[in-house]
Motif scaffolding. Structure first.
Motif, PDB file in Angstrom:
ATOM      1  N   LYS A  62       6.024 -29.323 143.166  1.00 41.40           N
ATOM      2  CA  LYS A  62       4.990 -28.987 142.194  1.00 41.40           C
ATOM      3  C   LYS A  62       4.210 -27.787 142.700  1.00 41.40           C
ATOM      4  O   LYS A  62       4.163 -27.504 143.903  1.00 41.40           O
ATOM      5  CB  LYS A  62       4.046 -30.169 141.954  1.00 41.40           C
ATOM      6  N   ASN A  64       0.443 -26.240 142.804  1.00 43.06           N
ATOM      7  CA  ASN A  64      -0.958 -26.585 142.592  1.00 43.06           C
ATOM      8  C   ASN A  64      -1.667 -25.401 141.940  1.00 43.06           C
ATOM      9  O   ASN A  64      -1.685 -24.303 142.478  1.00 43.06           O
ATOM     10  CB  ASN A  64      -1.636 -26.940 143.922  1.00 43.06           C
ATOM     11  N   GLU A  65      -2.238 -25.643 140.777  1.00 40.07           N
ATOM     12  CA  GLU A  65      -2.985 -24.609 140.061  1.00 40.07           C
ATOM     13  C   GLU A  65      -4.430 -25.052 139.882  1.00 40.07           C
ATOM     14  O   GLU A  65      -4.704 -26.232 139.675  1.00 40.07           O
ATOM     15  CB  GLU A  65      -2.364 -24.340 138.692  1.00 40.07           C
ATOM     16  N   ILE A  66      -5.339 -24.102 139.991  1.00 38.69           N
ATOM     17  CA  ILE A  66      -6.737 -24.367 139.653  1.00 38.69           C
ATOM     18  C   ILE A  66      -7.127 -23.376 138.574  1.00 38.69           C
ATOM     19  O   ILE A  66      -6.465 -22.346 138.401  1.00 38.69           O
ATOM     20  CB  ILE A  66      -7.677 -24.266 140.872  1.00 38.69           C
ATOM     21  N   GLU A  67      -8.170 -23.666 137.830  1.00 35.89           N
ATOM     22  CA  GLU A  67      -8.593 -22.730 136.797  1.00 35.89           C
ATOM     23  C   GLU A  67     -10.070 -22.407 136.959  1.00 35.89           C
ATOM     24  O   GLU A  67     -10.848 -23.209 137.491  1.00 35.89           O
ATOM     25  CB  GLU A  67      -8.312 -23.275 135.396  1.00 35.89           C
ATOM     26  N   ASP A  87      -6.845 -29.741 139.583  1.00 36.65           N
ATOM     27  CA  ASP A  87      -5.954 -30.453 138.658  1.00 36.65           C
ATOM     28  C   ASP A  87      -6.332 -31.919 138.476  1.00 36.65           C
ATOM     29  O   ASP A  87      -5.894 -32.560 137.521  1.00 36.65           O
ATOM     30  CB  ASP A  87      -4.481 -30.312 139.074  1.00 36.65           C
ATOM     31  N   ASP A  88      -7.177 -32.473 139.364  1.00 40.20           N
ATOM     32  CA  ASP A  88      -7.644 -33.849 139.181  1.00 40.20           C
ATOM     33  C   ASP A  88      -9.045 -33.889 138.562  1.00 40.20           C
ATOM     34  O   ASP A  88      -9.724 -34.921 138.601  1.00 40.20           O
ATOM     35  CB  ASP A  88      -7.625 -34.618 140.506  1.00 40.20           C
ATOM     36  N   LYS A  89      -9.476 -32.739 138.019  1.00 36.78           N
ATOM     37  CA  LYS A  89     -10.760 -32.578 137.316  1.00 36.78           C
ATOM     38  C   LYS A  89     -11.973 -32.537 138.240  1.00 36.78           C
ATOM     39  O   LYS A  89     -13.114 -32.541 137.775  1.00 36.78           O
ATOM     40  CB  LYS A  89     -10.971 -33.666 136.239  1.00 36.78           C
ATOM     41  N   GLU A 135      -5.175 -25.121 147.378  1.00 40.22           N
ATOM     42  CA  GLU A 135      -6.463 -25.082 146.679  1.00 40.22           C
ATOM     43  C   GLU A 135      -7.438 -24.122 147.352  1.00 40.22           C
ATOM     44  O   GLU A 135      -8.282 -23.521 146.680  1.00 40.22           O
ATOM     45  CB  GLU A 135      -7.053 -26.488 146.585  1.00 40.22           C
TER      46      GLU A 135
END
Length: 347
Positions: A62, A64-67, A87-89, A135
């Motif tokens: 996978k 890992n993406e952050i926004e 990604d886990d909010k 991250e």
């Protein structure tokens, strides 16, 4: 089954990973550079890899993406503050600062913090989890892409205690420094710690030419323990011994962060004791006027008192600077913006 986080792999790990899934080792270098040199995250667009290889990676691994949740631009200088959605909010924050010598970023290493320093906003909502290397990296890469810049200096001084997330922090340093990736000089990386003594010894043995910055804030055990719970576990004497070992082992100068709190740690007796503590350590003191938060009732000293304390230290032979305050209108100190965002969300 837990999938491997592909953009948390070092260059060597990427090569080994590719071979373990039946691909050529050089494909690992292509994957590593895609993330860390070209700053891309979408595997579908990694055209260097055959389509079947990309599909295999998506199946077994996978990314890992952050926004960017929000960006706040200071109106008094060029500082920018970022809130990132994981990604886990969960939410973390970073700061981008522009100096004459280039761009510096201060990034987070954990969601929240368990160290409990009384004047720090990062710890007020408690510790949630460690950040992965990806991250940490993505905080930097997204700033660079958002501003079309190259960041010159990295400070691990946002939310969290880097030495409490030791393995992931070291892996992050390995990846960001890799010549075939982002190629940041180790000398341009500063790691800030509140003083996790055993890990300072561990870090010294890594012999990395990074800058170690120690949050000291008082030269007296009882007073330091009032504002920094970690001081109840490790005495100042134990901390200074670890710092001396680090400096002697790495031949690097240490920075000591000292937050100035009015009528608490800004007197002549503190200056005298600081000089005693640091006389055998290659040290630089960075004075930080307190950034007030509502949960901590003390104030910062006035400008005259700050300069007086600096002069007193310099007369005792210490090297001292006063940290330039940046982005004060956008809560640019660590933890403040995330905390205010969470509070407003809950109202």
């Amino acid at each position: 089954m837990n999938k491997t986080e592909l953009n948390s792999l070092t260059l060597e790990e990427s090569k080994v990973y590719m071979m373990n899934i039946g691909e050529k080792g050089y494909r690992g270098e292509q994957l590593f550079q895609y993330f860390n040199k070209h700053l891309n995250l979408n595997l579908n667009e990694l055209k260097q890899l055959p389509k079947e290889t990309r599909n295999k990676l998506k199946e077994v691994g996978k990314v890992n993406e952050i926004e960017i949740l929000e960006r706040f631009d200071s109106k008094i200088d060029s500082t920018k503050k970022y809130l990132y959605l994981l990604d886990d909010k969960n939410i973390v924050e970073s700061v981008l600062m522009e100096y004459k010598h280039g761009f510096t970023t201060c990034i987070s290493t954990q969601v929240g913090c368990k160290m409990g320093c009384t004047f720090c906003a990062s710890t007020k909502n408690g510790f949630i989890r460690d950040l992965t290397p990806a991250e940490m990296l993505n905080q930097i890469y997204m700033m660079e892409k958002d501003n079309n810049i190259k960041i010159n200096n990295i400070v691990l001084m946002g939310s969290g205690e880097p030495l409490d997330n030791y393995d992931n922090t070291l892996k992050f340093i390995n990846i960001i420094h890799e010549e075939k990736g982002h190629n940041i000089s180790l000398r341009n990386i500063t790691l800030s710690s509140c003083g996790v003594v055993p890990k300072i010894y561990d870090l010294a043995k890594e012999n990395l030419p990074i800058t170690l910055s120690i949050s000291l804030h008082s030269p007296f055990d009882a007073k330091r323990a009032k504002i920094m719970p970690i001081a109840k576990r490790y005495s100042i004497n134990e901390l200074m011994n670890a710092c001396k070992f680090y400096g002697d082992s790495t031949n690097r100068r240490l920075t000591f962060e000292y937050t100035l709190i009015e009528d608490e740690n800004d007197g002549e007796k503190e200056a005298i004791e600081l000089a005693k503590l640091l006389k055998n350590i290659n040290a630089h003191i960075n004075l930080i006027p307190l950034n007030s938060i509502k949960e901590f009732s003390k104030d910062r000293p006035d400008k005259k008192s700050i300069e007086k304390f600096k002069d007193s230290l310099e007369k005792k032979g210490l090297r001292v600077t006063i940290r330039r305050e940046m982005g004060s209108d956008i809560s640019a100190s660590c933890g403040q913006l995330r905390r205010s965002y969470l509070e407003n969300k809950l109202q």
